[in-house]
Structure formats: structure tokens, C-alpha cells
Design a protein around this motif. Structure first.
Motif, PDB file in Angstrom:
ATOM      1  N   GLN A  72       0.822  -1.217   0.000  1.00  0.00           N
ATOM      2  CA  GLN A  72       0.000   0.000   0.000  1.00  0.00           C
ATOM      3  C   GLN A  72       0.856   1.267   0.000  1.00  0.00           C
ATOM      4  O   GLN A  72       0.356   2.354   0.296  1.00  0.00           O
ATOM      5  N   ASP A  73       2.138   1.137  -0.353  1.00  0.00           N
ATOM      6  CA  ASP A  73       3.053   2.277  -0.466  1.00  0.00           C
ATOM      7  C   ASP A  73       3.196   3.044   0.853  1.00  0.00           C
ATOM      8  O   ASP A  73       3.168   4.279   0.890  1.00  0.00           O
ATOM      9  N   THR A  74       3.331   2.298   1.922  1.00  0.00           N
ATOM     10  CA  THR A  74       3.539   2.898   3.239  1.00  0.00           C
ATOM     11  C   THR A  74       4.982   3.377   3.362  1.00  0.00           C
ATOM     12  O   THR A  74       5.906   2.722   2.893  1.00  0.00           O
ATOM     13  N   LYS A  75       5.162   4.519   4.028  1.00  0.00           N
ATOM     14  CA  LYS A  75       6.496   5.057   4.290  1.00  0.00           C
ATOM     15  C   LYS A  75       6.962   4.701   5.702  1.00  0.00           C
ATOM     16  O   LYS A  75       8.089   4.275   5.900  1.00  0.00           O
ATOM     17  N   GLY A  76       6.085   4.936   6.671  1.00  0.00           N
ATOM     18  CA  GLY A  76       6.439   4.659   8.053  1.00  0.00           C
ATOM     19  C   GLY A  76       5.246   4.118   8.831  1.00  0.00           C
ATOM     20  O   GLY A  76       4.103   4.512   8.585  1.00  0.00           O
ATOM     21  N   LYS A 319      -5.652  12.478   3.870  1.00  0.00           N
ATOM     22  CA  LYS A 319      -5.573  12.019   2.478  1.00  0.00           C
ATOM     23  C   LYS A 319      -4.373  11.099   2.259  1.00  0.00           C
ATOM     24  O   LYS A 319      -3.309  11.292   2.828  1.00  0.00           O
ATOM     25  N   ASN A 320      -4.584  10.103   1.396  1.00  0.00           N
ATOM     26  CA  ASN A 320      -3.548   9.133   1.031  1.00  0.00           C
ATOM     27  C   ASN A 320      -3.085   8.272   2.210  1.00  0.00           C
ATOM     28  O   ASN A 320      -1.991   7.723   2.200  1.00  0.00           O
ATOM     29  N   GLY A 321      -3.932   8.194   3.231  1.00  0.00           N
ATOM     30  CA  GLY A 321      -3.659   7.243   4.305  1.00  0.00           C
ATOM     31  C   GLY A 321      -2.742   7.732   5.404  1.00  0.00           C
ATOM     32  O   GLY A 321      -1.935   6.952   5.927  1.00  0.00           O
ATOM     33  N   GLN A 322      -2.851   9.009   5.777  1.00  0.00           N
ATOM     34  CA  GLN A 322      -2.130   9.508   6.959  1.00  0.00           C
ATOM     35  C   GLN A 322      -3.029   9.215   8.167  1.00  0.00           C
ATOM     36  O   GLN A 322      -4.163   9.690   8.221  1.00  0.00           O
ATOM     37  N   MET A 337       2.169   6.567   7.908  1.00  0.00           N
ATOM     38  CA  MET A 337       2.441   7.619   6.925  1.00  0.00           C
ATOM     39  C   MET A 337       2.718   6.985   5.577  1.00  0.00           C
ATOM     40  O   MET A 337       3.250   5.873   5.510  1.00  0.00           O
ATOM     41  N   GLY A 338       2.351   7.679   4.494  1.00  0.00           N
ATOM     42  CA  GLY A 338       2.672   7.160   3.172  1.00  0.00           C
ATOM     43  C   GLY A 338       1.699   7.601   2.114  1.00  0.00           C
ATOM     44  O   GLY A 338       0.958   8.576   2.281  1.00  0.00           O
ATOM     45  N   ASN A 339       1.713   6.893   0.993  1.00  0.00           N
ATOM     46  CA  ASN A 339       0.777   7.127  -0.110  1.00  0.00           C
ATOM     47  C   ASN A 339      -0.211   5.974  -0.153  1.00  0.00           C
ATOM     48  O   ASN A 339       0.133   4.832   0.177  1.00  0.00           O
ATOM     49  N   VAL A 346     -10.445  10.841   3.295  1.00  0.00           N
ATOM     50  CA  VAL A 346     -10.490  10.288   4.654  1.00  0.00           C
ATOM     51  C   VAL A 346     -10.426   8.761   4.543  1.00  0.00           C
ATOM     52  O   VAL A 346     -11.384   8.127   4.100  1.00  0.00           O
ATOM     53  N   PRO A 347      -9.304   8.151   4.935  1.00  0.00           N
ATOM     54  CA  PRO A 347      -9.076   6.719   4.682  1.00  0.00           C
ATOM     55  C   PRO A 347      -9.742   5.800   5.700  1.00  0.00           C
ATOM     56  O   PRO A 347      -9.085   5.018   6.391  1.00  0.00           O
ATOM     57  N   THR A 348     -11.055   5.843   5.798  1.00  0.00           N
ATOM     58  CA  THR A 348     -11.759   5.031   6.798  1.00  0.00           C
ATOM     59  C   THR A 348     -11.604   3.528   6.521  1.00  0.00           C
ATOM     60  O   THR A 348     -11.324   2.751   7.431  1.00  0.00           O
ATOM     61  N   GLN A 349     -11.800   3.123   5.271  1.00  0.00           N
ATOM     62  CA  GLN A 349     -11.717   1.696   4.947  1.00  0.00           C
ATOM     63  C   GLN A 349     -10.286   1.180   5.081  1.00  0.00           C
ATOM     64  O   GLN A 349     -10.060   0.058   5.552  1.00  0.00           O
ATOM     65  N   PHE A 350      -9.330   2.006   4.673  1.00  0.00           N
ATOM     66  CA  PHE A 350      -7.916   1.637   4.798  1.00  0.00           C
ATOM     67  C   PHE A 350      -7.536   1.503   6.277  1.00  0.00           C
ATOM     68  O   PHE A 350      -6.822   0.576   6.663  1.00  0.00           O
ATOM     69  N   CYS A 351      -8.020   2.403   7.083  1.00  0.00           N
ATOM     70  CA  CYS A 351      -7.790   2.350   8.529  1.00  0.00           C
ATOM     71  C   CYS A 351      -8.311   1.029   9.098  1.00  0.00           C
ATOM     72  O   CYS A 351      -7.627   0.358   9.879  1.00  0.00           O
TER      73      CYS A 351
END
Length: 541
Positions: A72-76, A319-322, A337-339, A346-351
């Protein structure tokens, strides 16, 4: 008389016992808060860790979690348990010293700063926004504009049109009237962004200066606000995000340093702030509510936005999953953190998906395997709650919680659990409502194990049918006085309760009620005439 006296003694003993239980629970929560670890203020100092193995986590599932985050292109990614780092992972060239943007997750810092500015008497949530933004900050009439307050900006209920071509635009011509403030929830970025000018005008300090003195210097948080188009975005390292989550986990107290003393504001910040989107506080997203709304839609979705997360979890979402998630019951802070282009504003489903993977890594085992949880009206003034369990492991008790608005829940009773059993068990609790009889009632079941860890059953709602007293109220919303028009000449008993169902005022048979001393918010008028009862809600402006 002897029998009556004995009954009074029993009731008194029950009351004392309940107070002792509440006091003990509060003591346990206080001890938990005191056991939180806080890292040194210096960002170069060591931050204590705790191994996943010592917590009984499934080590082989952690790699599965990391694989998902990388896809999912996570940074941290960081997970704190009671303040100590359990998981910390950086991907690609990103390190613990890399800076990244918070996007709308940074709204929660603004929420904290507004509370601090109010505590320091720079402003009040009741103030009109025009007091700090100047007349003509919108494209509304003067009368329309002067009805918008700081609280409306904090709760996304300004009534300004979010359907403009660019709802980030803060220019007056972009800020058009659509509805009366407080009557419509919409995820509108521009009115939020202008809270920065409210803070700087009220305090006389640049936003980065005020953030430094009010927040960063006392917590070791680093980072800064910077403009990106119309938006003012906070940038920091991932560990600064985790520090902010830890501060919120401990009710805005860093170690023994209280950054925000206003406990009422802290509660309001992370609880339902209006009756439109139950899952929204003061710029925080709230889990475990009966329903939620999402950006761009004027649609109410049933259930909580992150069913895989603890019901008491509240989150900063951008946005983008912060993401910054806080669960006091689980003692967890989760930072990402990431893209993630598909997650939207608002990344509710991703959360929720992250929590799903994290639960697997934590080898989460519920103290209770719940078969069902139901509510049924049994008479004109009571609701019977029933539930069955398939298994129970180290469980202590069940707490029954009720809400009138589906957002704020309060305890109405508790039932002792069997504790440890693999046999099916049945439980029930009768909620006697008295004169407070709303048409819709929400219930949830809190399950508490012997280590005081908690989980919640899904919220259920019941549409009650009462023999109704017919009446009208005017005006609604109201400011100083409320008039009740009764359809019957029968003697009436009139009461006012708050959104939690707590009795606020008894008014006897008077149909004109002085509400000038009530705080702004949602209330219920309860009318009893003979055997009939009726309830209507009203808004105090």
C-alpha cells in the motif's frame, strides 16, 4: 413500614456498592494512566521498546502485516503499547528522520490548539467566526455570516456550500451559503483551514509559534506548518505523530505536565459533537458509533467506520492514508504515513484494513465469543436486553450502555460474567426507562475481562412504540425560551433531558420554559399526561 424500611436499606446498599465499583474502576484507569511510558523530550534520546513476543503476539503474522503495508506504499508505521514502541517499520528510503505530511490528520492538532486558545481566554467556541476573520469573510449576507461560530468550523457544520468547484478555496467568493449553521454536516476543508487565522488573530502569534509553545516544546514533537495551495499542512517525522497520539491517549497530559486542563473540552473533542455525523468530534473521527458520514456524500452509513478496531478508538485521518489511531482500552497508538491513492480524503476503509491485519499480528482473542445481542420492548416503559455467549475466557462482567443519539453512551447497568466457560450462557437485563421515552434508543454491550481490558458488541437500535402524548414545541432551534403546545388539556409533567438521557430540568405543568441557562446542544422534551408519554428533541443555540 418494616418491609418498606428494609427495601430502602437494600436500595441504599446497592447504591453504595455501585459507587464503590465505579470508584474502583476509576482507580484502575488512573493507575493505567500513571503506568504509561513517555519518551524523553529530545528526539535523539532512546525511546523504550517492548517486544511483541512479551505481549504474546504472533510473530509470523507481523511480516504479513508489513507485506500489506508495503503493498500500500507505506512510508512509516509505528505501534505503541502503553507508550513503548512495539512495532516500528520504515519502507524504501524512508527513515525515522524523514519528514512527511499529515494532510487532514493535522486537523486534530488544530483542534488541540483551539482548545488551548480557549483555555487561555483568547477566544470562545461560541464566538462568531467573523470576530477573528473580519466581516465579509464569506459570500453570505451579514446575518447569515454572523450565525457561523468557531464551533461550527470545528464540527464541519458551517452550512457553507462544499459543492463548489474547489472546496479548499478560502476566498470569500468560494464560501457560499447553503444551510443554517449546525443543521448540515459536510466535510468542507475551507472553513476548517480558516481556523488557523482564527487562532493567529486571537492569540496575536504566528501559527508555528503558537504550536511550538502550546504543544511541541512540552512533548518533543518536531515539525512545522507550511502552505500547499489554500491548505496549511503540518509536516513531521513519524515519531512526532506517535508522540501526539500518546498525548491524546493520556488526556492531553504529557508525563506529569498537563498541556490542556479543560477536561470538558477534551471530552467534547473526542466524542460526538453534533447529531448529524455521530462519528465526528472536534475534527477527530470516532469509532464505535451507530452510524457515520463520509466526505462528499450526504448519506448516513450504518455502523462504525472501522469495525475491526476497538470501539473506543478515535482517529486523525488524512488524504492518502495519513493515520493516527488511539485506543485507551487497548493501550494502543497506531501511526501510518505514506501514499495510498485509493483511500480518498479520509481513509476510513484503509484504517479498518490496517486494524484487521494488526489484530491478526496481535493474536487478538476476545474474552467473550458472543452469539447474539438483542433488544425488545416488553412494556410501555421497559426494554429487555438479551445476549448469549458461546465461550468466555477470563471475563469479569458485562456493562450495558445506552445512547439516545447513537453517539454518546452511558452505563445503565452491569451483569457479572461466568468468567471461564465453554458452555453456552444466556444473560438478560431490563432497562426501565421511567418518563424518558425516546422513539429510538441505541444499546451496546461492553465486555470487561479480569485485567480490565474491554471489547464492545456491535451497536443495536430499537424503535420503541409508546402511547404517545401529542404536543408541539416552538421555536426549534431555540435560544432563551421554549413554548410547548399540548393537544390535550390534561395535566402534564414536563421534563428536559440531555443527549445522554440525564434529567436536566423538571418544569411541572408550565408550557413556557426558560432555557437560557442551558449549554448549546441537543436536548429532549419529555411530556407525560396520564398514561401517555411523548418525547421530542430540540436544539439549544
Amino acid at each position: 413500614m418494616t418491609t418498606l424500611s428494609a427495601v430502602h436499606k437494600i436500595l441504599k446498599m446497592k447504591k453504595v456498592l455501585l459507587l464503590l465499583i465505579i470508584s474502583f474502576t476509576t482507580l484502575v484507569q488512573t493507575i493505567k494512566a500513571q503506568s504509561l511510558y513517555f519518551p524523553p523530550l529530545s528526539s535523539t534520546a532512546n525511546w523504550d521498546t517492548i517486544s511483541p513476543a512479551s505481549l504474546g503476539w504472533c510473530l509470523h503474522k507481523i511480516d504479513t502485516l508489513y507485506d500489506y503495508l508495503q503493498q500500500q506504499d507505506t512510508k512509516g508505521f509505528i505501534v505503541l503499547k502503553d507508550g513503548k514502541i512495539v512495532l516500528e517499520k520504515y519502507f524504501g528510503s524512508f527513515t525515522k528522520d524523514s519528514l512527511w505530511y499529515w494532510a487532514s490528520a493535522g486537523k486534530t492538532i488544530t483542534s488541540f490548539l483551539i482548545g488551548k486558545a480557549q483555555e487561555e481566554k483568547y477566544l470562545s467556541l461560541k464566538d462568531t467566526s467573523a470576530k477573528y476573520l473580519g466581516a465579509g469573510w464569506t459570500n453570505c449576507t451579514t446575518n447569515q455570516e454572523n450565525k457561523i461560530s468557531i464551533r461550527h468550523q470545528l464540527t464541519m457544520t458551517s452550512g457553507l456550500d462544499d459543492g463548489v468547484p474547489d472546496n479548499h478555496c478560502t476566498i470569500d467568493t468560494c464560501l457560499n451559503y447553503l444551510a443554517s449553521p449546525g443543521t448540515r454536516w459536510a466535510y468542507h476543508n475551507a472553513p476548517y483551514t480558516l481556523l488557523e487565522k482564527v487562532i493567529t488573530t486571537a492569540t496575536g502569534k504566528p501559527i508555528n509559534t503558537y504550536t511550538q509553545t502550546a504543544l511541541k516544546a512540552k512533548t518533543g514533537i518536531t515539525g512545522a506548518w507550511a502552505f500547499s495551495g489554500y491548505d496549511n499542512v503540518f509536516y513531521s517525522k513519524a515519531r512526532s505523530m506517535a508522540r501526539f497520539g500518546l498525548l491524546m491517549q493520556n488526556n492531553c497530559i504529557w508525563n506529569k505536565d498537563t498541556l490542556l486542563h479543560d477536561t470538558s473540552y477534551i471530552r467534547q473533542m473526542t466524542n460526538t459533537s453534533q447529531n448529524l455525523n455521530l462519528s465526528y468530534g472536534y475534527l477527530w473521527w470516532l469509532n464505535g458509533k451507530a452510524s457515520y458520514m463520509a466526505p462528499t456524500f450526504q448519506f448516513v452509513f450504518p455502523g462504525s467506520f472501522a469495525p475491526s478496531a476497538p470501539s473506543d478508538m478515535f482517529a486523525a485521518l488524512g488524504k492518502n492514508g495519513q493515520i493516527v489511531c488511539v485506543s485507551k482500552s487497548a493501550g494502543l497508538v497506531v501511526v501510518r504515513m505514506g501514499n495510498q491513492a485509493s483511500s480518498g480524503e479520509v481513509p476510513t476503509q484503509f484504517c479498518n484494513k490496517i486494524w484487521e491485519k494488526l489484530n491478526a499480528a496481535m493474536c487478538s482473542t476476545l474474552p467473550v465469543e458472543l452469539v447474539n445481542f438483542t433488544a425488545k420492548q416488553t412494556s410501555d416503559n421497559s426494554i429487555l436486553l438479551s445476549w448469549q455467549t458461546a465461550t468466555e475466557t477470563n471475563n469479569a462482567y458485562f456493562e450495558i450502555q445506552k445512547s439516545i443519539d447513537g453517539g454518546q453512551f452511558s452505563s445503565v447497568g452491569r451483569i457479572k460474567s461466568k468468567g471461564n466457560t465453554t458452555a453456552k450462557q444466556s444473560y438478560s437485563y431490563e432497562d426501565n426507562l421511567g418518563s424518558n421515552r425516546p422513539k429510538k434508543i441505541y444499546y451496546r454491550l461492553k465486555m470487561v475481562d479480569k485485567n480490565y481490558n474491554t471489547t464492545y458488541a456491535k451497536v443495536i437500535e430499537i424503535n420503541a412504540k409508546w402511547r404517545s402524548a401529542d404536543f408541539r414545541i416552538f421555536p426549534n432551534p431555540a435560544n432563551t425560551e421554549l413554548t410547548i403546545f399540548l393537544s390535550s388539556s390534561d395535566k402534564a409533567e414536563i421534563e428536559i433531558s440531555n443527549a445522554m438521557g440525564k434529567l436536566i430540568m423538571k418544569n411541572g405543568n408550565k408550557t413556557k420554559i426558560d432555557i437560557s441557562t442551558l449549554s448549546k446542544g441537543l436536548y429532549f422534551i419529555n411530556v407525560k399526561q396520564g398514561e401517555t408519554r411523548g418525547t421530542q428533541k430540540f436544539i439549544k443555540e
